[in-house]
Structure formats: C-alpha cells, structure tokens
Write an enzyme that holds these catalytic residues in place. Structure first.
Site, PDB file in Angstrom:
ATOM      1  N   GLU A  24     -42.159  17.349  23.648  1.00 13.01           N
ATOM      2  CA  GLU A  24     -41.071  17.302  24.632  1.00 13.01           C
ATOM      3  C   GLU A  24     -41.690  17.480  26.010  1.00 13.01           C
ATOM      4  O   GLU A  24     -42.486  18.387  26.229  1.00 13.01           O
ATOM      5  CB  GLU A  24     -40.055  18.407  24.319  1.00 13.01           C
ATOM      6  CG  GLU A  24     -39.076  18.756  25.431  1.00 13.01           C
ATOM      7  CD  GLU A  24     -38.136  17.612  25.820  1.00 13.01           C
ATOM      8  OE1 GLU A  24     -37.524  17.012  24.923  1.00 13.01           O
ATOM      9  OE2 GLU A  24     -38.043  17.312  27.035  1.00 13.01           O
ATOM     10  N   HIS A  72     -27.136  13.982  15.214  1.00 19.54           N
ATOM     11  CA  HIS A  72     -28.405  14.479  14.679  1.00 19.54           C
ATOM     12  C   HIS A  72     -28.520  14.271  13.172  1.00 19.54           C
ATOM     13  O   HIS A  72     -29.601  13.979  12.660  1.00 19.54           O
ATOM     14  CB  HIS A  72     -28.589  15.953  15.055  1.00 19.54           C
ATOM     15  CG  HIS A  72     -28.795  16.153  16.528  1.00 19.54           C
ATOM     16  ND1 HIS A  72     -27.954  16.906  17.313  1.00 19.54           N
ATOM     17  CD2 HIS A  72     -29.733  15.650  17.368  1.00 19.54           C
ATOM     18  CE1 HIS A  72     -28.379  16.878  18.569  1.00 19.54           C
ATOM     19  NE2 HIS A  72     -29.449  16.118  18.631  1.00 19.54           N
ATOM     20  N   ASP A  90     -36.005  10.754  20.178  1.00 16.60           N
ATOM     21  CA  ASP A  90     -34.686  11.231  20.603  1.00 16.60           C
ATOM     22  C   ASP A  90     -34.796  11.544  22.090  1.00 16.60           C
ATOM     23  O   ASP A  90     -35.012  12.681  22.490  1.00 16.60           O
ATOM     24  CB  ASP A  90     -34.338  12.486  19.786  1.00 16.60           C
ATOM     25  CG  ASP A  90     -32.955  13.027  20.117  1.00 16.60           C
ATOM     26  OD1 ASP A  90     -32.196  12.334  20.820  1.00 16.60           O
ATOM     27  OD2 ASP A  90     -32.646  14.153  19.678  1.00 16.60           O
ATOM     28  N   GLN A 147     -35.989  16.444  35.923  1.00 14.73           N
ATOM     29  CA  GLN A 147     -34.592  16.028  35.865  1.00 14.73           C
ATOM     30  C   GLN A 147     -33.662  17.193  36.167  1.00 14.73           C
ATOM     31  O   GLN A 147     -34.078  18.347  36.205  1.00 14.73           O
ATOM     32  CB  GLN A 147     -34.279  15.461  34.471  1.00 14.73           C
ATOM     33  CG  GLN A 147     -34.690  16.390  33.338  1.00 14.73           C
ATOM     34  CD  GLN A 147     -35.055  15.666  32.058  1.00 14.73           C
ATOM     35  OE1 GLN A 147     -34.901  14.456  31.930  1.00 14.73           O
ATOM     36  NE2 GLN A 147     -35.544  16.411  31.083  1.00 14.73           N
ATOM     37  N   THR A 151     -33.810  10.369  26.448  1.00 20.14           N
ATOM     38  CA  THR A 151     -32.931   9.682  27.390  1.00 20.14           C
ATOM     39  C   THR A 151     -33.418   8.241  27.521  1.00 20.14           C
ATOM     40  O   THR A 151     -34.565   7.938  27.191  1.00 20.14           O
ATOM     41  CB  THR A 151     -32.992  10.347  28.779  1.00 20.14           C
ATOM     42  OG1 THR A 151     -34.355  10.383  29.202  1.00 20.14           O
ATOM     43  CG2 THR A 151     -32.441  11.757  28.742  1.00 20.14           C
ATOM     44  N   ASP A 152     -32.554   7.384  28.016  1.00 21.67           N
ATOM     45  CA  ASP A 152     -33.008   5.995  28.166  1.00 21.67           C
ATOM     46  C   ASP A 152     -33.223   5.648  29.642  1.00 21.67           C
ATOM     47  O   ASP A 152     -32.882   4.571  30.103  1.00 21.67           O
ATOM     48  CB  ASP A 152     -32.046   5.019  27.488  1.00 21.67           C
ATOM     49  CG  ASP A 152     -30.602   5.263  27.881  1.00 21.67           C
ATOM     50  OD1 ASP A 152     -30.358   6.146  28.724  1.00 21.67           O
ATOM     51  OD2 ASP A 152     -29.726   4.570  27.350  1.00 21.67           O
ATOM     52  N   ASP A 183     -33.448  19.531  22.903  1.00 20.96           N
ATOM     53  CA  ASP A 183     -32.319  20.409  22.591  1.00 20.96           C
ATOM     54  C   ASP A 183     -32.504  21.110  21.254  1.00 20.96           C
ATOM     55  O   ASP A 183     -32.007  22.204  21.050  1.00 20.96           O
ATOM     56  CB  ASP A 183     -31.006  19.612  22.624  1.00 20.96           C
ATOM     57  CG  ASP A 183     -31.059  18.365  21.765  1.00 20.96           C
ATOM     58  OD1 ASP A 183     -31.036  18.496  20.522  1.00 20.96           O
ATOM     59  OD2 ASP A 183     -31.136  17.249  22.316  1.00 20.96           O
TER      60      ASP A 183
END
Lengths: 296, 296
Positions: free
Chosen positions: A123, A80, A173, A49, A175-176, A103
């Site tokens: 991640e 958060h 947590d 990305q 991205t969609d 993040d």
C-alpha cells in the site's frame, strides 16, 4: 435593522444550511449520489491524497479519497467478498499479494483462508491504513494476522524487484486515478506477471457499471492493458448501492483458469467460510452480464 | 446602490442557481440521486397525481410521478424487459392483463409475442398515457397494436367484474403509493386470482433493493398479501441505475409454476425476440439473490 439587512441574513443562512446538510457524495458525470445523514469526522491530507471519513446514520462510516467515495461500512461487504472469494475459488494459494486495499477489507477476506501462509500487502499510503484502523472496526483485526507483511511503498516499484516469491493469487484494490496510474502501464503488468505462478489468478476492482458510458465494461476490458496480456479475462458483478449507479464490475485474469469452468465444489462451502453477501450460487450468477453491457 | 443591496442580490441569485441546475431526483430515506443535466419540460396535475417529464442530456426523458422518478429512457429497457420476459418464459398466453403501466413500456414488451390475441391494459390515469405518447417515442407504437384494449379505470374495480376472460399472464406495473394501495388489499388479490387461469403467471414490480432497510426484500415478499396467496413466489432482479441504490426486484407469483424449474428453451431464443438487456442466461441469474437479501 433595515428590511434589506434582514433579507440578506436570511439568504446567507439559507445558503449555509443547503451546503451544510449534505456533505458526502459519490459523483459520476451523469448523476450524483448524496447521503442525507452524513457528517465529516476526519480529514487528512497525506503525501498522496486527501483522506476523509464520514459518519452516516444508516451507512456507518464512509471512506472518501480525493472526494471520491471508496466504501461504506454498509456495503463494503459486497465488494470485498466478491473481489476475494470469486478468484480464490480456483486456487489453493499459499502466497497471496494484495496491491492497494489499504482499508483492510480485502485483507480481512483473504485472511479467512487457513492454508495461506504468506500475505504481502503493498500500500502506497500509510495514512489510509491509519484512518481505517481508527474508524473501521471491521477491518482492524486483519492487520494483526501474523501471516501479513505490510509494505508501505509504490506497487510499481515493488513489482520491479524479484523477491523470490511466486504468488498464487493477486488482488488489486486501488483507486482509478492519480498514484494508481503507473500500475496500469505495460511495464508494470509485465512485472506483475513475473511475480505470479503459472496457474495464478488475479482479481481487479475494475469499474462502476456507470451510466450512459461511451464504451461497455466488456469493451474497456478488452482494450485494457491487463486484458491484452492474460489468456482468460472475465467480468463479474456486485451491487454497490452507495456508488452512483449501484452496480460494480470486477475483472478476473488468468493464463490457466477460465472462471466459467466452475469448480465442482466451492471453498466457501467446503471450508464453511462466513460470508454475508457471497455464495457459490451468486459466484456463478455474477458472471452473467446484461446484454447491453456485453457488446464489444 | 449600497453594498448591502449588492450582497443581497448576489445571495438571491446564488440560491436561484442552486435550485435551477438540478431539478430532478430520486429520493430514498438514506440518500438521493440527483441528475446533473436535467430540465423539466412538462408538468401536469391530473386528478390522481402530479406528472412531470424531465429531459436529461445523458438519460433522455425521465418520467416522474408525485416527485418520484418512475423511469428514464436510458434504463427503462432493463426494467420492462425483465418484468415481462421472465414470467412469459413459462406460459404460451393468449390473454394478457396489464395493470398500471400507463407509460406503455410493459405493453411494448408484451406486444412482442405473436401468439397473444388479447391484451387488456387497465390504467387509472389517462394523463400518464398522454404524457408518455407525447414524450416517450419508444412506447408510442405499442398503443396502436390492434390486440390492445385500454381501460381507463381503477384496477380494483376492474378486477371485481367478471368479464369472462381468464388471463394467462398478468403484469402489475404500478407506483407503490396513493392510488395503488387498494390493489394490495386481500379483496383485490382474491379478485385477481379469479381472473387468472389455473396455470397463469403474475409479474409484479416489487421494490427497490434499497439501503439499510429494516427488512430484506424476501421477508417483505413473504409477509405481503400476494406472497401469502400464491403457492410459488420468487424475486428476480435488474440493474436500475437511475433509482437510488441501483438495483430493483420484481416478484413472480404462480400457483402452478415454480420459476426455478427453468424451461428447456426460452421464447427470447425460440422466437428470436429483440432485447437489449434480457437474455435467457440473465433470466436464470436474475433469481440468484445476494445472501444478505435472502434472510427472512
């Protein structure tokens, strides 16, 4: 110089100025939120990305992925704290799994619980972590917590393997879009459930409340793969002023815990956790949705 | 035609297109919300202000005053239901005063209560009412309610005169600039209190939650002229997705009613009022502010 040349130059300068002044935005189908005073300070095209960091006079640093605002230093606290402390009020976890959250904001909140002994964070994109460590000072320390194991891999693959750990709390947590899609397949959800203790809770960053959407968030929840596979599913909300529309919903899932059976006391009070947005009163209020968002 | 002429024309067309496509916005100091699909359909310069109506594909009609978005058909329901039904839960009023609210949305909600016999609405600018009657079909019927007396005048002057009416509930629904300033003077607030019954309640459209503001809404409330002159003062919230930041606060004032002493039953349930956003559960939840908005 002729008049035409002069006009041409003025016109081109006007176009450049219009495009320069505002360079970070959060876009929905209906409207766009533009930040007045932001400046791009970092761009990285990773394997997965495009990661950008903007610096805004009022909002601090802003993280954007594929042109979509993920968080600002100004309001990441809301997000958060709610994502983590609401589910955590129902469990006393020793093993916690974070999927995504590169993040480090979710990790920072999880690390506030002293009884946790093992935190696995999966991640997919190390470049998100790199950007965050470099530009988001409030997230940095969490990565140094000795209880944390960082797995740089696709969560879809991680969930397939049995590592012998049963997690008491899971936070998703992500991205969609794009590389998150595989997470929301039936296979992935089934594997996730195999990694969860029977009394575990799951918190998911669900969706912006949105504007003039064809379906209410509750309906989206009921139709979602997660919604179908957990006994209890509820939405709770936060303010996210830098997202278009300003309101966000998280989803709570569990096979054993109905989050509306509130605990008699809350960890935030018992453990005297430091929070800036979340309180036990807000915890309860956050489950009360406006009527128009509730219909199925 | 020379190359320069061609480029000049292209540049001018590009500027025109950029300025045409997006023509309605809600501006805060920090960021701007722009509506993608809106088109201005009405402009009127009244004696007091510039009134514009935009038509948006998703949000319906949008009312703007002096370039500031006041409401959209999509989310005015949230605003007007909360402003009216929250204070109304604590009184059984016969006399109700509305200051401002020329669009008619507040009036529409007030008219839902059958026991009210007298509704006085004091609006300074008849052109707002004209625009609203013409473009906002959902507000129209309220103006025809026989219990309504419309006073086209400065509320500052209206409050000076003793008309022998003691109001049980007052709603202030005004812009927060220009001709509204005189309303927020000590003299005006003092006069308003003389027009209110001793057990009356007051609802005020207070402020957007805003972004990176120097003072929290609670602090602004405590320092406000209204805040100093009423025994009980509390903020409650709604989602307003078309306002920048997406969240709005209303203020509740009373000398006799603490709104956190919730009634045992709510008019919305007892009278089976039709609402789309407000519920008695949301009523209670709306008073719970995030921690960061509460500090003084």
């Amino acid at each position: 110089m002729t008049l035409e040349y002069g006009l041409l130059i003025i016109a081109i300068i006007m176009i450049i100025i219009r495009n320069m002044k505002i360079n970070c935005y959060d876009r929905a189908d209906v409207m766009t939120t533009r930040f007045h005073n932001s400046k791009r300070i970092y761009t990285k095209k990773s394997k997965y990305q495009k990661i950008e960091v903007f610096k805004d006079k009022n909002l601090g640093h802003i993280l954007s992925i594929d042109g979509d605002v993920q968080l600002s230093e100004y309001d990441e606290i809301n997000y958060h704290e709610m994502l983590v402390h609401v589910p955590m009020a129902y469990v006393k976890p020793t093993n916690v799994l974070i999927i995504g959250g590169g993040d480090g904001g979710t990790l920072r909140e999880v690390c506030k619980y002293p009884d946790i002994t093992n935190i696995v964070m999966v991640e997919i994109d190390h470049e998100v972590i790199n950007a965050s460590k470099r530009f988001f000072v409030n997230f940095r320390s969490a990565f140094a917590d000795p209880r944390v194991t960082l797995k740089i891999m696709d969560a879809f693959k991680y969930l397939k393997e049995d590592n012998g750990i049963l997690f008491d709390a899971v936070f998703i947590d992500v991205t969609d879009f794009n590389q998150s899609d595989s997470l929301f397949t039936q296979e992935s959800i089934q594997n996730l459930k195999l990694r969860m203790a029977s009394d575990a809770v799951l918190g998911l960053n669900f969706t912006s409340v949105g504007i003039a959407e064809p379906k209410t968030p509750v309906r989206v929840l009921n139709e979602s793969g997660f919604g179908e596979r957990f006994k209890h599913k509820r939405l709770f909300q936060s303010h996210q002023p830098v997202f278009t529309g300003g309101a966000y919903t998280f989803a709570f899932f569990s096979d054993s815990v109905d989050p509306l059976d509130f605990p008699s006391s809350f960890p935030v009070d018992d453990l005297e956790l430091e929070t800036h947005y979340y309180t036990s009163a807000l915890h309860k209020a956050s489950f009360v949705l406006p009527k128009r968002l509730m219909s199925d």
